[in-house]
Design a protein around this motif. Structure first.
Motif, mmCIF file in Angstrom:
data_model
loop_
_atom_site.group_PDB
_atom_site.id
_atom_site.type_symbol
_atom_site.label_atom_id
_atom_site.label_comp_id
_atom_site.label_asym_id
_atom_site.label_seq_id
_atom_site.Cartn_x
_atom_site.Cartn_y
_atom_site.Cartn_z
ATOM 1 N N ARG A 157 -8.394 4.571 1.735
ATOM 2 C CA ARG A 157 -8.824 5.319 2.910
ATOM 3 C C ARG A 157 -8.297 6.740 2.829
ATOM 4 N NH1 ARG A 157 -8.971 0.017 3.619
ATOM 5 N NH2 ARG A 157 -8.961 -0.960 5.662
ATOM 6 N N LEU A 158 -9.084 7.687 3.323
ATOM 7 C CA LEU A 158 -8.628 9.063 3.504
ATOM 8 C C LEU A 158 -8.619 9.306 5.001
ATOM 9 C CD1 LEU A 158 -7.717 11.726 2.264
ATOM 10 C CD2 LEU A 158 -10.133 12.425 2.221
ATOM 11 N N LEU A 159 -7.433 9.446 5.557
ATOM 12 C CA LEU A 159 -7.259 9.573 7.004
ATOM 13 C C LEU A 159 -7.050 11.028 7.386
ATOM 14 C CD1 LEU A 159 -4.667 6.664 7.377
ATOM 15 C CD2 LEU A 159 -7.171 6.511 7.458
ATOM 16 N N ASP A 160 -7.702 11.463 8.443
ATOM 17 C CA ASP A 160 -7.559 12.823 8.960
ATOM 18 C C ASP A 160 -6.896 12.777 10.325
ATOM 19 O OD1 ASP A 160 -8.983 14.678 7.090
ATOM 20 O OD2 ASP A 160 -10.655 13.333 7.518
ATOM 21 N N GLN B 283 -3.986 15.288 6.064
ATOM 22 C CA GLN B 283 -4.817 14.233 5.495
ATOM 23 C C GLN B 283 -3.895 13.316 4.704
ATOM 24 O OE1 GLN B 283 -7.892 16.281 3.190
ATOM 25 N NE2 GLN B 283 -9.386 15.473 4.638
ATOM 26 N N VAL B 284 -4.095 12.015 4.896
ATOM 27 C CA VAL B 284 -3.269 11.013 4.228
ATOM 28 C C VAL B 284 -4.181 10.052 3.462
ATOM 29 C CG1 VAL B 284 -1.562 9.169 4.556
ATOM 30 C CG2 VAL B 284 -1.532 11.175 6.066
ATOM 31 N N TYR B 285 -3.912 9.901 2.172
ATOM 32 C CA TYR B 285 -4.659 8.971 1.342
ATOM 33 C C TYR B 285 -3.869 7.679 1.266
ATOM 34 C CZ TYR B 285 -7.234 7.066 -2.640
ATOM 35 O OH TYR B 285 -8.004 6.265 -3.456
ATOM 36 N N VAL B 286 -4.532 6.547 1.561
ATOM 37 C CA VAL B 286 -3.880 5.241 1.580
ATOM 38 C C VAL B 286 -4.585 4.347 0.554
ATOM 39 C CG1 VAL B 286 -3.291 3.218 2.988
ATOM 40 C CG2 VAL B 286 -3.352 5.497 4.034
ATOM 41 N N GLU B 287 -3.794 3.730 -0.333
ATOM 42 C CA GLU B 287 -4.384 2.840 -1.320
ATOM 43 C C GLU B 287 -3.475 1.644 -1.582
ATOM 44 O OE1 GLU B 287 -4.681 4.585 -5.264
ATOM 45 O OE2 GLU B 287 -2.948 5.834 -4.827
ATOM 46 N N LYS B 288 -4.121 0.528 -1.887
ATOM 47 C CA LYS B 288 -3.394 -0.684 -2.254
ATOM 48 C C LYS B 288 -2.806 -0.494 -3.647
ATOM 49 C CE LYS B 288 -3.943 -5.666 -2.916
ATOM 50 N NZ LYS B 288 -4.900 -6.783 -2.855
ATOM 51 N N MET B 289 -1.562 -0.922 -3.810
ATOM 52 C CA MET B 289 -0.938 -0.865 -5.124
ATOM 53 C C MET B 289 -1.181 -2.180 -5.845
ATOM 54 S SD MET B 289 2.652 1.098 -4.325
ATOM 55 C CE MET B 289 3.038 1.240 -6.050
ATOM 56 N N ALA C 155 -2.781 0.994 6.255
ATOM 57 C CA ALA C 155 -2.203 0.494 5.001
ATOM 58 C C ALA C 155 -2.310 -1.025 4.922
ATOM 59 C CB ALA C 155 -0.749 0.939 4.879
ATOM 60 N N ILE C 156 -2.029 -1.705 6.020
ATOM 61 C CA ILE C 156 -2.160 -3.165 6.043
ATOM 62 C C ILE C 156 -3.629 -3.556 5.835
ATOM 63 C CG2 ILE C 156 -1.946 -5.207 7.518
ATOM 64 C CD1 ILE C 156 0.643 -3.848 8.654
ATOM 65 N N ALA D 196 0.856 -1.186 0.000
ATOM 66 C CA ALA D 196 0.000 0.000 0.000
ATOM 67 C C ALA D 196 0.889 1.233 0.000
ATOM 68 C CB ALA D 196 -0.921 0.014 1.209
ATOM 69 N N LEU D 197 0.364 2.306 -0.595
ATOM 70 C CA LEU D 197 1.069 3.572 -0.654
ATOM 71 C C LEU D 197 0.239 4.621 0.070
ATOM 72 C CD1 LEU D 197 3.584 4.979 -1.864
ATOM 73 C CD2 LEU D 197 2.138 5.596 -3.811
ATOM 74 N N ALA D 198 0.849 5.325 1.002
ATOM 75 C CA ALA D 198 0.204 6.414 1.732
ATOM 76 C C ALA D 198 0.820 7.726 1.254
ATOM 77 C CB ALA D 198 0.421 6.246 3.232
ATOM 78 N N THR D 199 -0.035 8.698 0.952
ATOM 79 C CA THR D 199 0.425 9.987 0.447
ATOM 80 C C THR D 199 -0.237 11.114 1.231
ATOM 81 O OG1 THR D 199 0.600 9.049 -1.777
ATOM 82 C CG2 THR D 199 0.605 11.442 -1.616
#
Length: 107
Positions: A77-80, A100-106, A67-68, A23-26
């Protein structure tokens, strides 16, 4: 963008090539005091190994957990995360902030 950003993406691509879930968190937005600017990234594999940073440590544990979860269920997910200026002063910090962090599976 180069340097550390490239290292995160290269490592994530290598993990994918090895058959690992990744997963990549940005960091997508920041307000006030934030340890990392928008665009900062953290890659996490299914075992919890990570490269990069989205917070300098203060929220990274929560981001890794999410992420896991994203690797497992495939849902982004959009985390605040944030603290008001008043809350910051109460614990001895100079100012508050939000990230805010966007997390998505690659894939």
């Amino acid at each position: 963008m180069s340097g550390a950003h490239d290292d995160v993406l290269e490592t994530a691509a290598a993990w994918l090539a090895d058959g690992k879930g990744v997963a990549l968190a940005t960091v997508v937005t920041t307000w006030g005091s934030s340890p990392r600017p928008a665009g900062s990234q953290l890659a996490v594999d299914e075992a919890g190994a990570m490269v990069g940073s989205v917070s300098g440590g203060c929220i990274e544990g929560a981001v890794v957990t999410e992420a896991i979860g994203a690797i497992g269920d495939g849902k982004p997910r959009l985390l605040d995360f944030g603290v008001s200026d008043e809350q910051a002063w109460e614990v001895g910090l100079a100012c508050g902030g939000k990230v805010q962090v966007y997390v998505e599976k690659m894939e």
